[in-house]
Design a protein around this motif. Sequence first.
Motif, PDB file in Angstrom:
ATOM      1  N   GLU A 174       4.259  -4.937  -0.272  1.00 31.23           N
ATOM      2  CA  GLU A 174       4.649  -3.543  -0.103  1.00 31.23           C
ATOM      3  C   GLU A 174       5.981  -3.483   0.644  1.00 31.23           C
ATOM      4  O   GLU A 174       6.147  -4.133   1.677  1.00 31.23           O
ATOM      5  CB  GLU A 174       3.576  -2.772   0.659  1.00 31.23           C
ATOM      6  N   VAL A 199       6.678   3.952  -0.383  1.00 24.69           N
ATOM      7  CA  VAL A 199       6.363   2.524  -0.461  1.00 24.69           C
ATOM      8  C   VAL A 199       6.256   2.109  -1.915  1.00 24.69           C
ATOM      9  O   VAL A 199       5.546   2.745  -2.695  1.00 24.69           O
ATOM     10  CB  VAL A 199       5.032   2.198   0.262  1.00 24.69           C
ATOM     11  N   THR A 204       5.184  -1.137  -4.363  1.00 28.14           N
ATOM     12  CA  THR A 204       4.480  -2.413  -4.370  1.00 28.14           C
ATOM     13  C   THR A 204       5.166  -3.306  -5.391  1.00 28.14           C
ATOM     14  O   THR A 204       5.174  -3.000  -6.589  1.00 28.14           O
ATOM     15  CB  THR A 204       2.993  -2.228  -4.725  1.00 28.14           C
ATOM     16  N   ASN A 229       4.571   2.276  -7.870  1.00 28.07           N
ATOM     17  CA  ASN A 229       4.380   3.152  -6.720  1.00 28.07           C
ATOM     18  C   ASN A 229       2.911   3.533  -6.739  1.00 28.07           C
ATOM     19  O   ASN A 229       2.508   4.433  -7.479  1.00 28.07           O
ATOM     20  CB  ASN A 229       5.276   4.386  -6.798  1.00 28.07           C
TER      21      ASN A 229
END
Length: 155
Positions: free
Chosen positions: A81, A70, A72, A100
């Motif tokens: 996200e 994921v 951001t 990250n």
Amino acid sequence: MATRTLDLFVNPSDETISVGPLAVRFLVTGNNSAGSIAAFELMVAAGQRLPAPAHSHDHYEETIYGLDGVLTWTVDERALEVGPGQALCIPRGAIHRFDNLGGRDAKALCVITPAAIGPEFFREAFEVIRAAAGGPPDRVKLAEIMRRHGLTPAP
């Protein structure tokens, strides 16, 4: 009637450009798409913040598609996200950056339309980051490189 011969390649710019925990691998460049699209994989190690300043671009959109982990993305001060199977289109003029923040490496596909930047931008910017030898990169040099490649550093 003239026929046109196209040189077709799989991953025509198959080069990984990296600095520390950040890597970019171009899949398609503007040179290979008549300037219509650039696409690259972005790999960011777990727990890493982007060393370059937030920025915008007035001449192209950037679409992010999450592949693994994921990232951001902060777009106009809003944190979003993007994980596997999710997409985010960053419009022209929107100030953005990414990090990250998780405990897992992340990978995303980034698509630039039209193809306003290419591998040259990352080679130059990463060289400035490498020259900092772990310290803060020279923001003046980074800003100059960004502007030359169509990115506007955020104030």
